[in-house]
Design an enzyme around this catalytic site. Structure first.
Site, mmCIF file in Angstrom:
data_model
loop_
_atom_site.group_PDB
_atom_site.id
_atom_site.type_symbol
_atom_site.label_atom_id
_atom_site.label_comp_id
_atom_site.label_asym_id
_atom_site.label_seq_id
_atom_site.Cartn_x
_atom_site.Cartn_y
_atom_site.Cartn_z
ATOM 1 N N TYR A 1 -6.495 -69.437 93.958
ATOM 2 C CA TYR A 1 -7.440 -68.366 93.598
ATOM 3 C C TYR A 1 -6.791 -67.520 92.518
ATOM 4 O O TYR A 1 -5.792 -66.835 92.758
ATOM 5 C CB TYR A 1 -7.746 -67.547 94.855
ATOM 6 C CG TYR A 1 -8.815 -66.477 94.738
ATOM 7 C CD1 TYR A 1 -9.630 -66.348 93.616
ATOM 8 C CD2 TYR A 1 -9.010 -65.576 95.786
ATOM 9 C CE1 TYR A 1 -10.593 -65.363 93.536
ATOM 10 C CE2 TYR A 1 -9.970 -64.584 95.724
ATOM 11 C CZ TYR A 1 -10.764 -64.473 94.601
ATOM 12 O OH TYR A 1 -11.724 -63.492 94.538
ATOM 13 N N LYS B 1 -10.320 -71.463 92.531
ATOM 14 C CA LYS B 1 -11.379 -70.462 92.405
ATOM 15 C C LYS B 1 -10.994 -69.605 91.204
ATOM 16 O O LYS B 1 -10.012 -68.856 91.239
ATOM 17 C CB LYS B 1 -11.478 -69.619 93.683
ATOM 18 C CG LYS B 1 -12.550 -68.545 93.634
ATOM 19 C CD LYS B 1 -12.574 -67.755 94.945
ATOM 20 C CE LYS B 1 -13.627 -66.656 94.913
ATOM 21 N NZ LYS B 1 -13.642 -65.867 96.168
#
Length: 309
Positions: free
Chosen positions: A153, A181
């Site tokens: 992420y 992400k």
């Protein structure tokens, strides 16, 4: 003359099994409901999960920022992930948030999530301590030893650091790393990542899900899907199928809602929205407080335009 093939090593077998997990579409960053006395409401959490699945999402994410991962105990973290796994019952992947500033703590939560049946984990780069690129790589390398697939992420707005595309590509050499992400809000970064390696890129911003698909993104890890799971899923399906005009029409329809979800820090606006839907109370744990009147007005107006309340 035929040679006898050597059997695959345990590491190679694991790498093949890990990379066989493919994430795409809409994965919802779940809100965490509380009872009036502030305890986690597991019965309501099961209903939150069920609402997402029956509305067609492709995965659920307990204990991300939206789920207030920063405000729960280790025991609550375990129980929330376990409750989500049980409620999902194998119908969609469960990607448990396990980010921590400490590599040891991140590894511990990842091992715990694996133990209770999570499909994968979602892990932001370490926050507050601001490691360099080598430190970020070693962080993921250490956590990968747990054997649970990892979605990295990249969210500098939260962590105050960003992985470079070079580091992302290096991390992708770890067989446990399956996706990222991407929440830098920078299409150049996303494009450079796709040029450097074959990692699955998922948007970390609802409003950028469609633009990201134009440069190879495979979907979104969504906040707004707590409010509009079916419609957002339809948008992403159209985009991934190449119907960009159809996806754009839905994007424009949902854009005011996307904007309202960032009127204050996540998950303040979305929990007010889920309260309007009767899905999850707007209560938050300190240091977060409930939405201001201005935020409530933006969320309510966007939802009224969509005939949701």
């Amino acid at each position: 003359m035929l040679r006898t093939l050597r059997p695959l090593s345990a590491r190679a077998v694991h790498a093949t099994q890990t990379r066989s997990l493919s994430l795409s579409g809409v994965l919802t960053n779940l809100v965490t409901p509380y009872t009036p006395d502030g305890a986690v409401d597991y019965d309501q959490l099961e209903k939150v999960v069920e609402n997402q699945i029956v509305n067609g999402v492709d995965g659920v994410i307990p204990m991300g920022t939206t789920g207030e991962c920063f405000a729960v105990s280790v025991e609550e973290h375990r129980n929330i992930v376990a409750c989500t796994v049980n409620a999902a019952a194998g119908r969609v992947p469960v990607v448990a948030g396990t980010a921590q500033a400490s590599t040891a703590d991140a590894s511990m939560l990842t091992a715990q999530a694996k133990e209770v049946g999570a499909t994968a984990c979602l892990m932001a780069t370490p926050y507050f301590n601001k490691p360099g690129q080598e430190g970020m790589f070693l962080h993921y390398e250490q956590v990968a030893k747990n054997g649970l697939p990892i979605v990295m992420y990249n969210v500098p707005g939260r962590t105050n650091i960003a992985m470079t595309p070079e580091t992302v590509a290096r991390c992708f050499e770890l067989p446990e790393v399956i996706a990222i992400k991407e929440a830098t809000a920078n299409m150049d970064v996303a494009t450079e990542i796709k040029k450097r390696c074959g990692i699955t890129v998922l948007s970390g911003d609802d409003s950028l899900a469609l633009p990201l698909m134009a440069v190879g993104g495979k979907g979104v890890m969504s906040v707004a899907a707590n409010i509009v799971p079916a419609r957002l899923t339809e948008m992403v399906k159209k985009g991934l199928a190449g119907d960009m005009a159809g996806a754009l029409e839905i994007h424009m329809e949902l854009f005011p809602l996307f904007q309202s979800m960032v009127a204050e820090v996540n998950p303040v606006p979305v929990k007010y929205g889920t309260e309007l839907l009767g899905l999850c109370p707007a209560d938050l744990r300190l240091p977060l407080t409930t939405a201001t009147d201005a935020t409530k007005n933006k969320v309510r107006s966007a939802m009224q335009d969509l005939k949701l309340c």
